[in-house]
Write a protein that holds these residues in place. Structure first.
Motif, PDB file in Angstrom:
ATOM      1  N   SER A   1      18.459  43.646-130.525  1.00 56.55           N
ATOM      2  CA  SER A   1      18.775  42.376-129.870  1.00 56.55           C
ATOM      3  C   SER A   1      18.628  42.477-128.350  1.00 56.55           C
ATOM      4  O   SER A   1      18.505  41.463-127.666  1.00 56.55           O
ATOM      5  N   LEU A   2      18.613  43.696-127.801  1.00 58.24           N
ATOM      6  CA  LEU A   2      18.438  43.906-126.368  1.00 58.24           C
ATOM      7  C   LEU A   2      16.973  43.852-125.941  1.00 58.24           C
ATOM      8  O   LEU A   2      16.673  43.743-124.761  1.00 58.24           O
ATOM      9  N   VAL A   3      16.075  43.937-126.915  1.00 54.09           N
ATOM     10  CA  VAL A   3      14.646  44.096-126.641  1.00 54.09           C
ATOM     11  C   VAL A   3      14.013  42.777-126.231  1.00 54.09           C
ATOM     12  O   VAL A   3      14.089  41.789-126.965  1.00 54.09           O
ATOM     13  N   PRO A   4      13.374  42.763-125.041  1.00 50.25           N
ATOM     14  CA  PRO A   4      12.619  41.563-124.684  1.00 50.25           C
ATOM     15  C   PRO A   4      11.417  41.407-125.615  1.00 50.25           C
ATOM     16  O   PRO A   4      10.779  42.400-125.961  1.00 50.25           O
ATOM     17  N   GLY A   5      11.136  40.199-126.041  1.00 46.34           N
ATOM     18  CA  GLY A   5      10.003  39.956-126.930  1.00 46.34           C
ATOM     19  C   GLY A   5       8.714  39.876-126.147  1.00 46.34           C
ATOM     20  O   GLY A   5       8.181  40.869-125.694  1.00 46.34           O
ATOM     21  N   GLU A   6       8.253  38.669-125.926  1.00 48.28           N
ATOM     22  CA  GLU A   6       7.040  38.463-125.150  1.00 48.28           C
ATOM     23  C   GLU A   6       7.376  38.381-123.669  1.00 48.28           C
ATOM     24  O   GLU A   6       8.500  38.067-123.292  1.00 48.28           O
ATOM     25  N   CYS A   7       6.369  38.610-122.865  1.00 50.25           N
ATOM     26  CA  CYS A   7       6.456  38.401-121.428  1.00 50.25           C
ATOM     27  C   CYS A   7       6.752  36.922-121.180  1.00 50.25           C
ATOM     28  O   CYS A   7       6.386  36.059-121.986  1.00 50.25           O
ATOM     29  N   VAL A   8       7.413  36.634-120.082  1.00 53.03           N
ATOM     30  CA  VAL A   8       7.718  35.256-119.713  1.00 53.03           C
ATOM     31  C   VAL A   8       6.461  34.390-119.706  1.00 53.03           C
ATOM     32  O   VAL A   8       6.505  33.216-120.032  1.00 53.03           O
ATOM     33  N   ARG A   9       5.326  35.013-119.424  1.00 52.41           N
ATOM     34  CA  ARG A   9       4.062  34.273-119.379  1.00 52.41           C
ATOM     35  C   ARG A   9       3.316  34.297-120.713  1.00 52.41           C
ATOM     36  O   ARG A   9       2.170  33.880-120.792  1.00 52.41           O
TER      37      ARG A   9
END
Length: 97
Positions: free
Chosen positions: A56-64
């Motif tokens: 759950s801490l892992v960022p998925g995709e880049c904001v872009r």
């Protein structure tokens, strides 16, 4: 910390989470097991804890919208959710303003 071979930086990311105090308690032990033996070594209960408390801490995709490689995910947690390429482009654009 030894890593599970062929994980494209996944165990390195997990190691950074551990080393920097983002994970503790049962989740820390489970994370060490994943690093040493892989996710397939976990029981169903451990998989639940790992997903809830670690993934759950892992960022998925880049904001872009780009995929963030495992080797860049820890840094993305600190830089607003950007992959390194987009972070560099944003930094360059900010300097031009």
């Amino acid at each position: 910390m030894s890593g599970f071979d062929g994980d494209d930086g996944f165990s390195g990311f997990l190691g950074e989470l551990l080393d920097n105090g983002h994970i503790d308690g049962d989740a820390a032990g489970i994370t060490r097991q994943v690093i040493d033996k892989g996710e397939d070594s976990l029981s169903d209960k451990q998989k639940f804890v790992f997903k809830r408390d670690v993934l759950s801490l892992v960022p998925g995709e880049c904001v872009r919208g780009c995929d963030i490689p495992w080797s860049e995910k820890y840094e993305a947690m600190d830089n607003g959710g950007f992959c390194s390429w987009c972070a560099k482009m944003k930094e360059s654009a900010d300097k031009d303003d």
